[in-house]
Design a protein around this motif. Sequence first.
Motif, PDB file in Angstrom:
ATOM      1  N   CYS A 450       0.852  -1.185   0.000  1.00 55.24           N
ATOM      2  CA  CYS A 450       0.000   0.000   0.000  1.00 55.24           C
ATOM      3  C   CYS A 450       0.891   1.240   0.000  1.00 55.24           C
ATOM      4  O   CYS A 450       1.751   1.396   0.862  1.00 55.24           O
ATOM      5  CB  CYS A 450      -0.918  -0.003   1.220  1.00 55.24           C
ATOM      6  SG  CYS A 450      -1.714   1.574   1.505  1.00 55.24           S
ATOM      7  N   CYS A 453       0.132   3.515   3.465  1.00 54.70           N
ATOM      8  CA  CYS A 453       0.551   3.158   4.824  1.00 54.70           C
ATOM      9  C   CYS A 453       1.688   2.150   4.858  1.00 54.70           C
ATOM     10  O   CYS A 453       2.187   1.799   5.928  1.00 54.70           O
ATOM     11  CB  CYS A 453      -0.636   2.644   5.637  1.00 54.70           C
ATOM     12  SG  CYS A 453      -1.149   0.975   5.174  1.00 54.70           S
ATOM     13  N   PHE A 455       1.556  -0.985   4.101  1.00 52.58           N
ATOM     14  CA  PHE A 455       1.110  -2.360   4.333  1.00 52.58           C
ATOM     15  C   PHE A 455       1.601  -3.271   3.205  1.00 52.58           C
ATOM     16  O   PHE A 455       1.499  -2.931   2.032  1.00 52.58           O
ATOM     17  CB  PHE A 455      -0.422  -2.387   4.411  1.00 52.58           C
ATOM     18  CG  PHE A 455      -1.010  -3.770   4.270  1.00 52.58           C
ATOM     19  CD1 PHE A 455      -1.107  -4.623   5.366  1.00 52.58           C
ATOM     20  CD2 PHE A 455      -1.446  -4.229   3.022  1.00 52.58           C
ATOM     21  CE1 PHE A 455      -1.630  -5.889   5.222  1.00 52.58           C
ATOM     22  CE2 PHE A 455      -1.970  -5.505   2.875  1.00 52.58           C
ATOM     23  CZ  PHE A 455      -2.064  -6.332   3.981  1.00 52.58           C
ATOM     24  N   CYS A 490      -6.572  -1.405   0.568  1.00 51.44           N
ATOM     25  CA  CYS A 490      -5.692  -1.765   1.669  1.00 51.44           C
ATOM     26  C   CYS A 490      -6.507  -2.159   2.898  1.00 51.44           C
ATOM     27  O   CYS A 490      -7.343  -1.381   3.362  1.00 51.44           O
ATOM     28  CB  CYS A 490      -4.779  -0.589   2.013  1.00 51.44           C
ATOM     29  SG  CYS A 490      -3.785  -0.893   3.474  1.00 51.44           S
ATOM     30  N   GLU A 492      -5.556  -2.268   5.844  1.00 57.06           N
ATOM     31  CA  GLU A 492      -5.127  -1.498   7.011  1.00 57.06           C
ATOM     32  C   GLU A 492      -5.732  -0.099   7.016  1.00 57.06           C
ATOM     33  O   GLU A 492      -6.270   0.353   8.013  1.00 57.06           O
ATOM     34  CB  GLU A 492      -3.596  -1.368   7.023  1.00 57.06           C
ATOM     35  CG  GLU A 492      -2.855  -2.666   7.238  1.00 57.06           C
ATOM     36  CD  GLU A 492      -2.855  -3.096   8.699  1.00 57.06           C
ATOM     37  OE1 GLU A 492      -2.591  -2.233   9.565  1.00 57.06           O
ATOM     38  OE2 GLU A 492      -3.141  -4.281   8.955  1.00 57.06           O
ATOM     39  N   CYS A 493      -5.633   0.606   5.884  1.00 64.37           N
ATOM     40  CA  CYS A 493      -6.030   2.013   5.883  1.00 64.37           C
ATOM     41  C   CYS A 493      -7.126   2.331   4.864  1.00 64.37           C
ATOM     42  O   CYS A 493      -7.583   3.467   4.783  1.00 64.37           O
ATOM     43  CB  CYS A 493      -4.815   2.914   5.639  1.00 64.37           C
ATOM     44  SG  CYS A 493      -4.245   2.889   3.938  1.00 64.37           S
ATOM     45  N   SER A 495      -6.948   2.588   1.736  1.00 68.61           N
ATOM     46  CA  SER A 495      -6.482   3.282   0.534  1.00 68.61           C
ATOM     47  C   SER A 495      -6.615   2.383  -0.700  1.00 68.61           C
ATOM     48  O   SER A 495      -6.556   1.162  -0.603  1.00 68.61           O
ATOM     49  CB  SER A 495      -5.030   3.704   0.733  1.00 68.61           C
ATOM     50  OG  SER A 495      -4.417   3.935  -0.522  1.00 68.61           O
TER      51      SER A 495
HETATM   52 ZN    ZN Z   1      -2.671   1.173   3.538  1.00 66.58          ZN
END
Ligand code: ZN
Length: 746
Positions: A450, A453, A455, A490, A492-493, A495
């Motif tokens: 990503c 972030c 990731f 993503c 995690e975030c 995106s």
């Molecule tokens: Zn991310």
Amino acid sequence: MIAEVIVNSNVKSLNKVFDYNIPQDLEDKVAIGSIVLIPFGRNKKLEEGFVTNIKESTSFEVKDIAGVEKASLTEEKIALSKWMAKKYFSNIAECMKLMLKPGTTSKNFANRISEKQATFAKINISKEELSKYIADKKIKSEKQIAILNFLMSNESAQVTEIIEKTDTSRAIIKTLEKNGLVSLYKDQIQRNPLVNKNIVKTNNLKFTEEQENAYKKVLNSINNDEYKEFLLYGVTGSGKTEVYLQLIEEVLNKGKSAIVLVPEISLTPQMINRFISRFGKEIISVLHSKLSVGERHDSWEKIENGEARIIIGARSAIFAPAKDLGIIIIDEEHDSSYKSEMSPRYNAKEVASQIAKYNNIPVLLGSATPDISTFYKTEIKEIEVLKLTKRANNSNMPNIKIVDLRKELANGNRSMISMELYKKILENLKNKKQTILFLNRRGFSTFIMCRDCGFVAKCPNCNISLTYHKKEEKLKCHYCGHEEKLINICPECGSKKIRHFGTGTQKLELEINKIFPKATTIRMDIDTVTKKNSHEEILRKFNEEGIDILIGTQMIVKGHHFPNVTLVGVVSADGSLNIDDYRASERTFDLLVQVAGRAGRENMQGNVIIQTYNPENYSIEYAKKQNYEDFYNIEIKLRRQLRYPPFCDIIMLGISGEQEKNVCDISNKLYDKLESQIKQNAIQANILKPLPAPIDKIKNRFRWRIIIKTNLNDKLIDIINNCLYDDEITKSNVRVIADTNPTNML
Ligand code: ZN
Ligand code: ADP
Ligand code: ZN
């Protein structure tokens, strides 16, 4: 009489001899090497065991042997198993299993290997008639023609095999039968993998002076029944195989057998055909991992009864029950596949020496880029070196050019193909010559990340990034096989800026297809080599159908001989340089020289282009010069300075388990035990504190390791074995293995 029995078990605490009484009715059946059934443990469950000795009496109170099956373990193999078990930190039974006829150690083995009947097909009219029939377009169906062509080149074949190889169906074969072109019949399955080969006989070539000299030296040892080791050191194409062939001929003339080990990956039909065309298929047995248990069982029997006297196989073929062994040949001796990564973690070259000593015969190692440790042994005169300095058929060595990828990038070329390589491929396409492109990474992109972030998509079971495979739109773990869908967002975030990094063979193929839309390409890596013979099929296609470009991983580099290939492109030479291993340079050098050897094997000039970000690295520089000895001289100096093999042994203790804390605890306990015993016994060894392995989790198991640098001797082997057999360790849920000079340090 009393039999000493080793239980067929990998459990550490059972790695010893147990005494059993031989009841009178079994007395003439139980012999050294027999497999027996014995009542074992508190509930007297019947277990399988191997008889290693027979004696008059015992001081123990013993139970009766309950049953016996014939087995083929000779006293030589029993002694070898004991030697291996100690040296490679494993159970004797595990070693013995490598030496038994495949399929013998399972209790229902009788069922598994029972003779089976199958349906076969053969053509009903003469080949000439049939060819005419096809030429006159009397048959329209392409599939029918495919089957007939297959049968014409194979005489007869099992129906299931025909269907697989020609991608047709039973119904089509039935139609051919109805039309009277093919007849079907039942027969025993012939489980000889070589049965369907029609091959033209070749004769001995007249040796060059260097070949003659090498041949005579080894022959001398054969004639004198002398154990001696030789290294046949010669560039690719220098005629090493011809030397092997003529030595084997002499061994056969004496009524003896030969074992020829080759790397699994180069057990190609091309390579095997060279032996068949010299000696005929009847006398040859091929052993490799893709054979079924039944096939291996049959090969084993042919070897045991002396019918097959040339045994060609990968690593474990060293254990084949060759009758009157006369020579052991190990081709591409530097190849890492000769070291087993599974228990027993043996090195086939060391086992070969042991077998050769026992039988008073020579071992012949062959390579263009010998193992650094092997070449060192030629310097200290443990091995005699025999050099072949010229290519046998007078073809030139290829021109090798290095392309600095940093400059390429600076010039704005973001493609995987440099300008230089592009031009050469284009030229080759124009001249109708073939090209090989080598990239040691499969898949499409090697990791996805990503942008926002950082990731990175990782395997949930292993601490390793996932590789993107475009065809299936999947992310795959190359360690445990875990697969998941490609992610676009993503996790995690949230995106959407998911980017792909690194390149694999899939992406390379796509890029080549874009740059050269008219060129035909074929790819060879684990992903395309799936069915039993598609490895063979890909190479055959490339060779016979004149495909322009072969793209592949290291599968393509070993031993293949393609007369029309004049260009080899190494898309990235850096992959093997950046691994955390003292052999990184050696591996890179070997690989580059091997790849380069694929170019211009006949009378056309070969060209090689090596792309790299490290053009000044000595392994790349000397690979360009194709100068093994200069490379060796630098490498051996470094090894001596840093004290790496051959100047010491590296023993790696691998500690793994599902709970990280247990793994850490056991690692520390093991370390304390080892360290105190090494001190007590005044052993010269450098033992490093336990640490997580570079890949610290695989298949949900946490992995730690302890490394000992030392010159391994019997005392230290005993100490390590004792620590491994310690109750505290064997009873924990943590697995501990020990490996000497492992191939893979990760
Ligand atoms: Zn991310
Ligand atoms: P290597 O095993 O060292 O790679 P090969 O044995 O495959 O080399 O030989 C390369 C080529 O040279 C083969 O085509 C082989 O038939 C040919 N060759 C080998 N020895 C001779 C010889 N003495 N005279 C002529 N050609 C030879
Ligand atoms: Zn995994």
